[in-house]
Design a protein around this motif. Sequence first.
Motif, mmCIF file in Angstrom:
data_model
loop_
_atom_site.group_PDB
_atom_site.id
_atom_site.type_symbol
_atom_site.label_atom_id
_atom_site.label_comp_id
_atom_site.label_asym_id
_atom_site.label_seq_id
_atom_site.Cartn_x
_atom_site.Cartn_y
_atom_site.Cartn_z
ATOM 1 N N LEU A 15 -24.232 38.496 33.638
ATOM 2 C CA LEU A 15 -25.203 38.359 32.444
ATOM 3 C C LEU A 15 -25.652 36.735 32.377
ATOM 4 C CD1 LEU A 15 -26.816 40.031 30.415
ATOM 5 C CD2 LEU A 15 -24.972 39.727 28.843
ATOM 6 N N ARG A 16 -26.916 36.694 32.652
ATOM 7 C CA ARG A 16 -27.430 35.324 32.041
ATOM 8 C C ARG A 16 -27.584 35.275 30.632
ATOM 9 N NH1 ARG A 16 -32.167 32.147 35.538
ATOM 10 N NH2 ARG A 16 -31.600 30.071 34.660
ATOM 11 N N PRO A 17 -27.142 34.404 29.960
ATOM 12 C CA PRO A 17 -27.412 34.092 28.446
ATOM 13 C C PRO A 17 -28.814 33.766 28.308
ATOM 14 C CG PRO A 17 -25.107 33.274 29.053
ATOM 15 C CD PRO A 17 -26.052 33.508 30.640
ATOM 16 N N ASP A 18 -29.436 33.787 27.102
ATOM 17 C CA ASP A 18 -30.615 33.150 26.911
ATOM 18 C C ASP A 18 -30.390 31.511 26.604
ATOM 19 O OD1 ASP A 18 -31.464 35.547 26.507
ATOM 20 O OD2 ASP A 18 -31.651 35.853 24.409
ATOM 21 N N GLU A 19 -29.280 31.149 26.101
ATOM 22 C CA GLU A 19 -29.031 29.720 25.965
ATOM 23 C C GLU A 19 -28.038 29.253 27.187
ATOM 24 O OE1 GLU A 19 -30.174 28.350 23.714
ATOM 25 O OE2 GLU A 19 -31.075 29.746 22.395
ATOM 26 N N LYS A 20 -28.212 28.147 27.610
ATOM 27 C CA LYS A 20 -27.470 27.519 28.631
ATOM 28 C C LYS A 20 -25.956 27.322 28.281
ATOM 29 C CE LYS A 20 -31.408 25.128 30.983
ATOM 30 N NZ LYS A 20 -31.834 23.978 31.346
ATOM 31 N N ALA A 21 -25.578 26.801 27.179
ATOM 32 C CA ALA A 21 -24.363 26.752 26.620
ATOM 33 C C ALA A 21 -24.228 26.864 25.248
ATOM 34 C CB ALA A 21 -23.679 25.598 27.058
ATOM 35 N N SER A 22 -23.189 26.782 24.656
ATOM 36 C CA SER A 22 -23.056 26.911 23.128
ATOM 37 C C SER A 22 -23.473 25.493 22.547
ATOM 38 C CB SER A 22 -21.479 27.217 22.774
ATOM 39 O OG SER A 22 -20.988 28.359 23.130
ATOM 40 N N THR A 23 -23.320 24.440 23.221
ATOM 41 C CA THR A 23 -23.997 23.094 22.774
ATOM 42 C C THR A 23 -25.206 23.032 22.648
ATOM 43 O OG1 THR A 23 -23.566 22.335 25.235
ATOM 44 C CG2 THR A 23 -21.590 21.892 23.720
ATOM 45 N N ASP A 24 -26.082 23.979 23.220
ATOM 46 C CA ASP A 24 -27.452 23.785 23.128
ATOM 47 C C ASP A 24 -27.862 24.403 21.601
ATOM 48 O OD1 ASP A 24 -27.621 22.779 25.806
ATOM 49 O OD2 ASP A 24 -27.965 24.670 26.459
ATOM 50 N N ALA A 25 -27.293 25.632 21.212
ATOM 51 C CA ALA A 25 -27.513 26.145 20.075
ATOM 52 C C ALA A 25 -26.671 25.605 18.905
ATOM 53 C CB ALA A 25 -27.566 27.600 19.957
ATOM 54 N N LEU A 26 -25.552 24.850 19.201
ATOM 55 C CA LEU A 26 -24.702 24.444 17.924
ATOM 56 C C LEU A 26 -24.413 23.056 18.245
ATOM 57 C CD1 LEU A 26 -22.025 27.337 17.635
ATOM 58 C CD2 LEU A 26 -23.714 26.924 15.998
ATOM 59 N N ALA A 27 -24.593 22.334 17.073
ATOM 60 C CA ALA A 27 -24.617 20.725 17.412
ATOM 61 C C ALA A 27 -22.791 20.702 17.142
ATOM 62 C CB ALA A 27 -25.122 20.181 16.240
ATOM 63 N N PHE A 28 -22.171 19.813 18.054
ATOM 64 C CA PHE A 28 -20.814 19.573 18.204
ATOM 65 C C PHE A 28 -20.607 17.965 18.064
ATOM 66 C CE2 PHE A 28 -20.898 23.812 20.191
ATOM 67 C CZ PHE A 28 -20.040 24.591 19.250
ATOM 68 N N GLY A 29 -21.631 17.148 17.860
ATOM 69 C CA GLY A 29 -21.484 15.734 17.770
ATOM 70 C C GLY A 29 -20.859 15.096 18.599
ATOM 71 N N ARG A 30 -19.671 14.262 18.452
ATOM 72 C CA ARG A 30 -19.039 13.747 19.495
ATOM 73 C C ARG A 30 -18.140 14.534 20.544
ATOM 74 N NH1 ARG A 30 -15.597 9.647 15.781
ATOM 75 N NH2 ARG A 30 -17.964 9.680 14.844
ATOM 76 N N LEU A 31 -17.840 15.866 19.900
ATOM 77 C CA LEU A 31 -17.166 16.862 20.377
ATOM 78 C C LEU A 31 -17.869 17.624 21.692
ATOM 79 C CD1 LEU A 31 -15.006 18.187 17.592
ATOM 80 C CD2 LEU A 31 -14.523 16.281 19.054
#
Length: 390
Positions: A71-87
């Motif tokens: 399954l290919r997600p709509d988003e490439k990674a969680s970091t594309d939809a959620l801001a994790f700052g320096r993490l």
Amino acid sequence: MKTWLMQNAKSVQKQMSSRFVWNLCERLTLNGTGTWSDGTDGPLFAPYASRPHLRITTVYSTSWVCDPAELRPDEKASTDALAFGRLAPFYELAGEQLPRILHKESLDCASLVCQRWQPGPPTAATLWHFLHPSGQVLVALTLDVSLGLVECIPLMEDLYYASIECDGLPLEQFAGERVGYRFEHAEGQAPGFLPERHQLVFRSVPSPEEAPDDDTIQRVIYRTDLPYRPEHSSIIYPAELNRRPTTVGALGPYASLICGHQDYIENSVLLSAVQAVGSAARLREIREAAHTYGHRLRARSDGARNTHQSRTMLESIAYHLSHLELELSYSVEAGGDIGTLVPALRVESFHKALYSTMGLVERSATIGQMLRRLSNVVAAELTSVESADQ
């Protein structure tokens, strides 16, 4: 004067040094927005969340599964939809070991109808579909509402029990259709939403005076507007989440309250909650499967089977038990460790406390012991059958 200075040189030097250090520390004091107190340009760290409303996110486990490799997600990674700052680099590096985002959709707030809470629509609504590393799909609904902490309790009740409709459809059906699950063809199958779920309540705290007290915290976490006795409570307060006067972190088995933290910490908390809920669902499924194999082993009739049939059945049970032990290790036990992947004290503090308050650590140990004992019994039975063959 000169004589006095010579006689008191050490004392004057000490006072001047202390004053210099005090002035320097005063100039370098950081305020709530993460900038220098003397007006120096440039923030040093992410500012604390300052939204004017309350944010409630409810994470649901589901019976829907998919192969992460296909399954290919709509988003490439969680970091594309959620801001994790320096993490963000750490979350990107551990992407395959943490939940991924399959789908994110903003909902029409006017189309949401609750069973208990009726004052008015929320200010914003977002529907999430996450993919657990085990292949299980999880659903999360985020609502931004203009409510106080105690006022949100009826809404939390509706959200926890999924007593909410979207576009005239129950949330379970609405979320299922978004990933291609058709309820009209689901007769005899397990329901979409499973028992495992957790709620997150996020709130800004502009000043220490506005931080919620213990009584308010327990009303929110227990979703009951009633007093309580502090000595009889299962609420956990992780040290790293309560270090500042304006930060609060209180965790219960089914709801958690996070106040006064940055956006990237809130997003890390969300991903940890998804991981924990998915692990809890997998743990229950492993226990049910182990119980089924144990029942087959106890219910078998030695007189009605020859040695070949007995050996075939025992080998099949041993094979599946080994897979259950592997699933327990990778989908449950490994998921409880976030510090190896994301070196952040607050993230690790919340993650460990959540697994602890949800009982996942003790339950996984109990089920692991059950699997090992069942494997030992199967091995002994196989030895007996082989001896009978010889």
